[in-house]
Design a protein around this motif. Sequence first.
Motif, PDB file in Angstrom:
ATOM      1  N   PRO A  47       0.823  -1.215   0.000  1.00 46.51           N
ATOM      2  CA  PRO A  47       0.000   0.000   0.000  1.00 46.51           C
ATOM      3  C   PRO A  47       0.853   1.259   0.000  1.00 46.51           C
ATOM      4  CG  PRO A  47      -0.063  -1.078   2.147  1.00 46.51           C
ATOM      5  CD  PRO A  47       0.623  -2.025   1.215  1.00 46.51           C
ATOM      6  N   ILE A  48       0.386   2.287  -0.695  1.00 48.91           N
ATOM      7  CA  ILE A  48       1.121   3.558  -0.782  1.00 48.91           C
ATOM      8  C   ILE A  48       0.296   4.733  -0.279  1.00 48.91           C
ATOM      9  CG2 ILE A  48       2.593   2.805  -2.680  1.00 48.91           C
ATOM     10  CD1 ILE A  48       0.760   4.360  -4.579  1.00 48.91           C
ATOM     11  N   PHE A  49      -0.924   4.467   0.180  1.00 48.01           N
ATOM     12  CA  PHE A  49      -1.767   5.543   0.696  1.00 48.01           C
ATOM     13  C   PHE A  49      -2.058   5.294   2.184  1.00 48.01           C
ATOM     14  CE2 PHE A  49      -2.884   5.303  -3.843  1.00 48.01           C
ATOM     15  CZ  PHE A  49      -2.562   6.594  -4.214  1.00 48.01           C
ATOM     16  N   GLY A  55       9.794  -0.400   2.979  1.00 42.63           N
ATOM     17  CA  GLY A  55       9.995  -1.637   2.229  1.00 42.63           C
ATOM     18  C   GLY A  55       9.134  -1.791   0.998  1.00 42.63           C
ATOM     19  N   VAL A  56       8.183  -0.872   0.776  1.00 39.38           N
ATOM     20  CA  VAL A  56       7.350  -0.950  -0.424  1.00 39.38           C
ATOM     21  C   VAL A  56       8.196  -0.603  -1.646  1.00 39.38           C
ATOM     22  CG1 VAL A  56       5.415   0.094  -1.658  1.00 39.38           C
ATOM     23  CG2 VAL A  56       5.180  -0.497   0.752  1.00 39.38           C
TER      24      VAL A  56
END
Length: 224
Positions: A47-49, A55-56
């Motif tokens: 997830p980016i939000f 680690g993403v």
Amino acid sequence: MPIEFQDVLKINIVLVGMHLLNEQHQRSAFATAVGEEVEPEPIFSGPIFPLPLPGVEAGLAMQLRKDRIRIDSLPSRTVIEQEYPTHDSLERLTEVAAHAIGLTDLGDQTMTAFGLNIEQVYRHPGEKPTEMYLAEKLFPHQQLFFKELVLTAGAGRFTYEGDDNKWNFVVEPRANDATNRKVFMSLNLHRDQQQVPNREEILDLFQQVWNRSRELATRLDGGA
């Protein structure tokens, strides 16, 4: 009455430690080699939000829509997958995978492991609900474990190992199946090795995964 193989939902190969087609000139050469439009789009490994978690990873998904093939390329791994494949389409999937590997400058990249995965659905014979069918096939000696109870449901996860291969199987009732007669099966073949498989090896492994999954379903049902 034999089981009825229905849909193979997907099949893929996962190359751990490989970031394929990570340069624009490589993707252009790849599109020419496969003879098909390749549609890239950004992807993330988590997830980016509202903010990306630690680690993403960011990478690219490349789709060959005519072949139902998608390549997810991230810094830590690449997945090359086909949806609803047929046995005959495994050669095309292998060709695409071989081009993706061959047209990438691997440089100091080192593969640490790779795996193949297949997911399929088949219809079991008879009229019993799938969960009861699997319980009787997987746990035949547990029928009388509780004298006052009847075994009515079951699912299974099991692993075979040998010759540097690990085979992981899952069998369970197909979710949202109105008929309650369908079995979902997944198979993962895992191998720890640093040598990237060549085209012939990839095709052979795809065929092994395809055939092993069907062999297991047949043997589970009590066939030869």
